[in-house]
Design a protein around this motif. Structure first.
Motif, short mmCIF file in Angstrom:
data_model
loop_
_atom_site.label_atom_id
_atom_site.label_comp_id
_atom_site.label_asym_id
_atom_site.label_seq_id
_atom_site.Cartn_x
_atom_site.Cartn_y
_atom_site.Cartn_z
N ILE A 46 11.13 22.36 -19.11
CA ILE A 46 10.85 22.13 -17.68
C ILE A 46 11.22 20.69 -17.31
CG2 ILE A 46 9.03 21.89 -15.94
CD1 ILE A 46 7.67 24.34 -17.22
N HIS A 47 10.80 19.73 -18.13
CA HIS A 47 11.11 18.32 -17.83
C HIS A 47 12.61 18.06 -17.85
CE1 HIS A 47 6.81 17.50 -18.21
NE2 HIS A 47 7.09 16.46 -17.48
N PHE A 48 13.32 18.67 -18.79
CA PHE A 48 14.78 18.52 -18.82
C PHE A 48 15.38 19.07 -17.53
CE2 PHE A 48 18.86 20.68 -19.64
CZ PHE A 48 19.65 19.56 -19.86
N ALA A 49 15.01 20.29 -17.18
CA ALA A 49 15.55 20.92 -15.97
C ALA A 49 15.15 20.14 -14.72
CB ALA A 49 15.08 22.37 -15.88
N LEU A 50 13.93 19.62 -14.68
CA LEU A 50 13.46 18.86 -13.53
C LEU A 50 14.31 17.61 -13.33
CD1 LEU A 50 11.41 18.53 -11.27
CD2 LEU A 50 9.86 17.48 -12.91
N ARG A 51 14.62 16.94 -14.40
CA ARG A 51 15.48 15.76 -14.30
C ARG A 51 16.88 16.15 -13.84
NH1 ARG A 51 13.34 11.28 -15.67
NH2 ARG A 51 11.54 11.22 -17.00
N TYR A 52 17.27 17.34 -14.14
CA TYR A 52 18.61 17.78 -13.80
C TYR A 52 18.70 18.34 -12.38
CZ TYR A 52 23.26 18.56 -15.41
OH TYR A 52 24.60 18.45 -15.59
N PHE A 136 16.26 8.14 -8.75
CA PHE A 136 17.26 8.23 -7.69
C PHE A 136 18.63 7.82 -8.20
CE2 PHE A 136 13.57 7.97 -4.71
CZ PHE A 136 13.77 9.20 -4.12
N ILE A 137 18.68 6.78 -9.03
CA ILE A 137 19.95 6.34 -9.59
C ILE A 137 20.51 7.41 -10.54
CG2 ILE A 137 21.08 4.61 -11.05
CD1 ILE A 137 19.03 2.57 -9.85
N LEU A 138 19.62 8.05 -11.31
CA LEU A 138 20.06 9.13 -12.20
C LEU A 138 20.79 10.22 -11.42
CD1 LEU A 138 17.12 9.64 -14.71
CD2 LEU A 138 19.47 9.03 -15.27
N TYR A 139 20.27 10.57 -10.25
CA TYR A 139 20.90 11.63 -9.46
C TYR A 139 22.24 11.21 -8.89
CZ TYR A 139 16.88 14.54 -10.05
OH TYR A 139 15.91 15.31 -10.62
N GLU A 140 22.50 9.90 -8.85
CA GLU A 140 23.78 9.41 -8.38
C GLU A 140 24.83 9.37 -9.49
OE1 GLU A 140 22.97 5.60 -6.63
OE2 GLU A 140 21.94 6.47 -4.90
N LEU A 141 24.38 9.46 -10.75
CA LEU A 141 25.32 9.46 -11.86
C LEU A 141 26.16 10.73 -11.86
CD1 LEU A 141 23.10 8.30 -14.88
CD2 LEU A 141 24.86 6.97 -13.72
N PRO A 142 27.37 10.64 -12.37
CA PRO A 142 28.16 11.87 -12.56
C PRO A 142 27.38 12.83 -13.47
CG PRO A 142 29.54 9.94 -12.85
CD PRO A 142 28.12 9.44 -12.75
N GLU A 143 27.59 14.10 -13.27
CA GLU A 143 26.84 15.15 -13.95
C GLU A 143 26.78 14.96 -15.47
OE1 GLU A 143 28.11 19.46 -15.43
OE2 GLU A 143 28.37 19.17 -13.28
N ARG A 144 27.90 14.69 -16.11
CA ARG A 144 27.94 14.60 -17.56
C ARG A 144 27.17 13.36 -18.07
NH1 ARG A 144 31.77 17.52 -20.35
NH2 ARG A 144 32.59 15.74 -21.47
N GLN A 145 27.22 12.27 -17.34
CA GLN A 145 26.46 11.09 -17.73
C GLN A 145 24.96 11.36 -17.59
OE1 GLN A 145 27.73 7.43 -15.82
NE2 GLN A 145 29.90 7.97 -16.08
N ARG A 146 24.58 12.02 -16.50
CA ARG A 146 23.18 12.36 -16.28
C ARG A 146 22.68 13.29 -17.39
NH1 ARG A 146 23.36 14.28 -11.10
NH2 ARG A 146 23.52 16.42 -11.75
N THR A 147 23.50 14.23 -17.78
CA THR A 147 23.11 15.16 -18.84
C THR A 147 22.95 14.43 -20.17
OG1 THR A 147 24.28 16.96 -17.74
CG2 THR A 147 23.79 17.26 -20.07
N VAL A 153 17.80 10.45 -24.06
CA VAL A 153 16.70 9.54 -23.75
C VAL A 153 15.41 10.31 -23.48
CG1 VAL A 153 15.87 7.76 -22.16
CG2 VAL A 153 18.25 7.75 -22.93
N TYR A 154 15.48 11.28 -22.60
CA TYR A 154 14.26 11.95 -22.16
C TYR A 154 13.85 13.11 -23.07
CZ TYR A 154 14.74 9.08 -18.04
OH TYR A 154 14.85 8.01 -17.20
N GLN A 155 14.82 13.81 -23.67
CA GLN A 155 14.47 14.94 -24.52
C GLN A 155 14.49 14.57 -25.99
OE1 GLN A 155 13.67 16.30 -21.27
NE2 GLN A 155 13.18 17.64 -22.93
N GLY A 156 15.00 13.40 -26.33
CA GLY A 156 14.95 12.92 -27.69
C GLY A 156 15.91 13.59 -28.66
N LEU A 157 16.95 14.23 -28.17
CA LEU A 157 17.93 14.84 -29.05
C LEU A 157 18.77 13.75 -29.70
CD1 LEU A 157 17.16 17.52 -27.65
CD2 LEU A 157 19.57 18.10 -27.66
N SER A 158 19.20 13.99 -30.90
CA SER A 158 20.10 13.06 -31.57
C SER A 158 21.45 13.11 -30.85
CB SER A 158 20.29 13.44 -33.03
OG SER A 158 21.00 14.67 -33.13
#
Length: 193
Positions: A46-52, A136-147, A153-158
């Motif tokens: 949910i948190h991943f999707a919410l950020r997205y 707000f800045i995250l939402y301005e990033l290009p999709e792939r950078q935001r992902t 950072v937020y989901q802790g994946l390697s």
């Protein structure tokens, strides 16, 4: 390679099993194993999707559909260098992309709390304002950078797992992260002037 020797494991043992073992049980139709996977990963998805996608209701819909797809496709998962967690986020990522395509553009960002799991809202007004600026800045990033930022950072994946989720090389992921961090730093500096 068989991860579980018995098709059914007692529900009291679910917490002791690894995700890779649970998904084998899910593939065999065990709903209790799916319940354990949902319990472990629901909030993070949910948190991943919410950020997205930026809207709580849509993020919850994405999470629900993610676990429906896990249930339907568990038999197709193979642990060949790809962790279950990476596979789970790949499903969620694809659903987020689909959701954004439905909208055509992201123009309305909710003022919802987009803090990471475990963060406390009473960390202070300054921290809340700073987090809102980052969101707000995250939402301005290009999709792939935001992902890339959301996964690492937020989901802790390697970096390796995040690169697998995004179906890119580790070098490409690191480049995306570097550009995203640079943009975040520059924009944060601009907003503080």
């Amino acid at each position: 390679m068989k991860l579980m020797t018995s098709p059914r494991t007692s529900p009291s043992n679910w917490a002791t099993l690894e995700d890779d073992q649970l998904i084998v049980a899910v593939a065999q139709g065990d709903k209790d194993a799916l319940t354990e996977i949902v319990t472990r990963h629901l909030n993070a998805v949910i948190h991943f999707a919410l950020r997205y996608v930026g809207h709580r209701a849509e993020a919850e819909d994405v999470a629900q559909e993610t676990f429906i797809r896990v249930w339907k496709n568990a038999a197709n998962w193979e642990p060949q260098g790809f962790s279950f967690r990476s596979w789970l986020y790949r499903i969620a990522y694809n659903l987020c992309i689909d959701e954004l395509r439905k909208r055509k553009s992201v123009t309305d960002v909710d003022n919802e709390d987009l803090t990471a799991p475990g963060d406390q809202p009473d960390d202070g007004l300054y921290r809340a304002q700073q987090q809102q600026q980052v969101n707000f800045i995250l939402y301005e990033l290009p999709e792939r950078q935001r992902t890339a930022i959301a996964l690492c950072v937020y989901q802790g994946l390697s970096n390796r797992d995040a690169a697998q989720v995004m179906e890119i090389s580790i070098e490409a992921l690191e480049s995306l992260l570097s550009r995203a961090r640079r943009t975040l730093r520059n924009k944060m500096t601009e907003t503080q002037l």
